[in-house]
Design a protein around this motif. Structure first.
Motif, mmCIF file in Angstrom:
data_model
loop_
_atom_site.group_PDB
_atom_site.id
_atom_site.type_symbol
_atom_site.label_atom_id
_atom_site.label_comp_id
_atom_site.label_asym_id
_atom_site.label_seq_id
_atom_site.Cartn_x
_atom_site.Cartn_y
_atom_site.Cartn_z
ATOM 1 N N GLN A 155 -0.550 46.074 85.284
ATOM 2 C CA GLN A 155 -1.425 45.013 84.812
ATOM 3 C C GLN A 155 -0.703 43.678 84.839
ATOM 4 O O GLN A 155 0.502 43.596 85.047
ATOM 5 N N SER A 156 -1.480 42.618 84.659
ATOM 6 C CA SER A 156 -0.939 41.268 84.577
ATOM 7 C C SER A 156 -1.435 40.606 83.310
ATOM 8 O O SER A 156 -2.542 40.885 82.844
ATOM 9 N N VAL A 157 -0.602 39.734 82.746
ATOM 10 C CA VAL A 157 -0.970 38.949 81.571
ATOM 11 C C VAL A 157 -0.932 37.486 81.969
ATOM 12 O O VAL A 157 0.083 37.011 82.492
ATOM 13 N N VAL A 158 -2.016 36.783 81.742
ATOM 14 C CA VAL A 158 -2.102 35.371 82.072
ATOM 15 C C VAL A 158 -2.226 34.573 80.781
ATOM 16 O O VAL A 158 -2.989 34.937 79.884
ATOM 17 N N GLY A 159 -1.454 33.500 80.675
ATOM 18 C CA GLY A 159 -1.519 32.679 79.479
ATOM 19 C C GLY A 159 -0.630 31.466 79.600
ATOM 20 O O GLY A 159 -0.251 31.062 80.703
ATOM 21 N N THR A 160 -0.273 30.904 78.461
ATOM 22 C CA THR A 160 0.604 29.739 78.445
ATOM 23 C C THR A 160 1.864 30.050 77.647
ATOM 24 O O THR A 160 1.838 30.816 76.676
ATOM 25 N N PHE A 161 2.961 29.457 78.072
ATOM 26 C CA PHE A 161 4.249 29.704 77.445
ATOM 27 C C PHE A 161 4.245 29.171 76.009
ATOM 28 O O PHE A 161 3.926 28.010 75.761
ATOM 29 N N SER A 162 4.641 30.046 75.064
ATOM 30 C CA SER A 162 4.624 29.693 73.647
ATOM 31 C C SER A 162 5.957 29.912 72.963
ATOM 32 O O SER A 162 6.025 30.033 71.740
ATOM 33 N N GLY A 163 7.041 29.990 73.748
ATOM 34 C CA GLY A 163 8.374 30.091 73.158
ATOM 35 C C GLY A 163 8.978 31.473 73.294
ATOM 36 O O GLY A 163 8.515 32.315 74.066
ATOM 37 N N LEU A 164 10.031 31.687 72.530
ATOM 38 C CA LEU A 164 10.745 32.964 72.506
ATOM 39 C C LEU A 164 10.701 33.538 71.101
ATOM 40 O O LEU A 164 10.819 32.808 70.110
ATOM 41 N N ALA A 165 10.575 34.851 71.023
ATOM 42 C CA ALA A 165 10.595 35.530 69.733
ATOM 43 C C ALA A 165 12.016 35.603 69.193
ATOM 44 O O ALA A 165 12.981 35.216 69.855
ATOM 45 N N ASP A 166 12.149 36.130 67.973
ATOM 46 C CA ASP A 166 13.460 36.204 67.327
ATOM 47 C C ASP A 166 14.468 37.027 68.120
ATOM 48 O O ASP A 166 15.676 36.821 67.992
ATOM 49 N N ASP A 167 13.977 37.963 68.932
ATOM 50 C CA ASP A 167 14.879 38.810 69.715
ATOM 51 C C ASP A 167 14.948 38.390 71.175
ATOM 52 O O ASP A 167 15.529 39.108 71.994
ATOM 53 N N GLY A 168 14.364 37.257 71.519
ATOM 54 C CA GLY A 168 14.407 36.778 72.884
ATOM 55 C C GLY A 168 13.226 37.182 73.738
ATOM 56 O O GLY A 168 13.152 36.811 74.915
ATOM 57 N N ALA A 169 12.279 37.923 73.185
ATOM 58 C CA ALA A 169 11.081 38.293 73.937
ATOM 59 C C ALA A 169 10.267 37.047 74.254
ATOM 60 O O ALA A 169 10.296 36.050 73.527
ATOM 61 N N LEU A 170 9.531 37.110 75.354
ATOM 62 C CA LEU A 170 8.695 35.990 75.787
ATOM 63 C C LEU A 170 7.389 35.997 75.001
ATOM 64 O O LEU A 170 6.764 37.048 74.814
ATOM 65 N N LEU A 171 6.968 34.825 74.534
ATOM 66 C CA LEU A 171 5.708 34.687 73.811
ATOM 67 C C LEU A 171 4.703 33.958 74.686
ATOM 68 O O LEU A 171 4.973 32.869 75.194
ATOM 69 N N ILE A 172 3.538 34.574 74.869
ATOM 70 C CA ILE A 172 2.475 34.041 75.712
ATOM 71 C C ILE A 172 1.187 33.970 74.899
ATOM 72 O O ILE A 172 0.811 34.935 74.223
ATOM 73 N N LYS A 173 0.503 32.837 74.985
ATOM 74 C CA LYS A 173 -0.810 32.705 74.352
ATOM 75 C C LYS A 173 -1.880 32.857 75.425
ATOM 76 O O LYS A 173 -1.901 32.132 76.418
ATOM 77 N N THR A 174 -2.768 33.818 75.241
ATOM 78 C CA THR A 174 -3.820 34.074 76.217
ATOM 79 C C THR A 174 -4.976 33.089 76.027
ATOM 80 O O THR A 174 -5.014 32.305 75.069
ATOM 81 N N ALA A 175 -5.946 33.163 76.936
ATOM 82 C CA ALA A 175 -7.104 32.266 76.877
ATOM 83 C C ALA A 175 -7.921 32.485 75.618
ATOM 84 O O ALA A 175 -8.623 31.568 75.153
ATOM 85 N N THR A 176 -7.843 33.672 75.014
ATOM 86 C CA THR A 176 -8.586 33.962 73.786
ATOM 87 C C THR A 176 -7.823 33.531 72.532
ATOM 88 O O THR A 176 -8.305 33.710 71.419
ATOM 89 N N GLY A 177 -6.613 32.978 72.712
ATOM 90 C CA GLY A 177 -5.814 32.539 71.579
ATOM 91 C C GLY A 177 -4.892 33.602 71.026
ATOM 92 O O GLY A 177 -4.160 33.353 70.061
ATOM 93 N N GLN A 178 -4.880 34.783 71.647
ATOM 94 C CA GLN A 178 -4.005 35.863 71.194
ATOM 95 C C GLN A 178 -2.574 35.591 71.622
ATOM 96 O O GLN A 178 -2.315 35.195 72.760
ATOM 97 N N LEU A 179 -1.626 35.782 70.710
ATOM 98 C CA LEU A 179 -0.209 35.604 71.018
ATOM 99 C C LEU A 179 0.378 36.949 71.386
ATOM 100 O O LEU A 179 0.405 37.878 70.574
ATOM 101 N N LYS A 180 0.831 37.070 72.644
ATOM 102 C CA LYS A 180 1.389 38.325 73.124
ATOM 103 C C LYS A 180 2.906 38.222 73.236
ATOM 104 O O LYS A 180 3.438 37.192 73.647
ATOM 105 N N ARG A 181 3.565 39.304 72.875
ATOM 106 C CA ARG A 181 5.021 39.405 72.948
ATOM 107 C C ARG A 181 5.373 40.233 74.175
ATOM 108 O O ARG A 181 4.990 41.398 74.278
#
Length: 261
Positions: free
Chosen positions: A222-248
């Protein structure tokens, strides 16, 4: 716990310089399994079986840098978040120190593409491969592998590449390794301090994509499309999707619409 980075030397790290090997990371792993604790750089003028993430081939023409740092850390793997973040910051700072300034006093900054690429003007200049193996007595052997295009930019289908020479820097592998070694010792020293990873994360973001820039993360299924929202406490990538959901995101290939220069 005891300082896990107490074994990191203040002076230059010893180097095992090989004429040719299959992979500097694989050689470092073999040395670790034989009891070598490091810190030790394993370098080679040529690699016959260079590799990147997910088992991909890494083109290894002579004149580029192929180097792996073996270091033993006194902790559990879960207690050392973001070794890839640490390695990325160290590499970006090392390359930035070598780049010439523009007439306006600024240089074109190297950019970090999560989780393991270093970019210049939207082209790949370097890759990082971090591997860990457990050792007895709550120790972990960490291998931080770096492949940096210095004199040659190998062809990668579908992906632009560049080398340091294309940006006005004619440096040999030993010179770049010395710069990288000092930079890594600084980042390990930072990580050993209270809130040290927060500082490394801040430095990574200085070299990362703009907040809010569009990203696509591709997985096997699968693919995840969104906008870059920073890094989590452990360095994971944070992405905000078009629905406003923050994905790790902890795994995947990242493609950005653009990179800032």
């Amino acid at each position: 716990m005891n300082d896990p980075f107490a074994s990191i030397p203040e002076a230059a790290t010893p180097v095992l310089d090989l004429e040719e090997t299959g992979s500097t990371n694989a050689q470092a792993v073999r040395l670790s399994l034989k009891g070598e604790t490091g810190p030790l750089w394993v370098t080679a003028r040529k690699q016959s079986e260079g590799r990147g993430r997910q088992g991909r081939d890494w083109m290894s023409p002579e004149g580029n840098l192929f180097a792996s740092l073996l270091v033993t850390l006194r902790c559990q793997p879960t207690e050392i978040p973001g070794l890839s973040i640490l390695a990325g910051v160290a590499l970006a700072n090392a390359i930035n120190a070598l780049l010439p300034g523009r007439p306006d006093g600024h240089s074109t900054l190297p950019r970090l593409k999560w989780p393991n690429d270093l970019m210049m003007t939207d082209a790949k200049m370097a890759g990082i491969l971090v591997e860990t193996t457990s050792r007895p007595a709550d120790l972990i052997a960490a291998i931080l592998g770096f492949g940096v295009n210095l004199a040659h930019a190998p062809d990668i289908p579908g992906r632009p590449t560049t080398c340091l020479g294309n940006h006005g820097v004619n440096a040999d592998p030993s010179q770049v390794l010395g710069q990288l070694d000092g930079s890594l010792r600084q980042t390990f020293a930072t990580l050993s301090k209270p809130a040290g990873f927060d500082e490394l994360r801040r430095q990574w973001l200085l070299h990362g994509p703009d907040l809010g820039s569009p990203l696509t993360i591709s997985h096997a299924t699968q693919s995840v499309v969104g906008t870059f929202s920073g890094l989590a406490d452990d360095g994971a990538l944070l992405i905000k999707t078009a629905t406003g959901q923050l994905k790790r995101i902890t795994f995947g290939d990242v493609e950005a619409a653009s990179n800032r220069n």
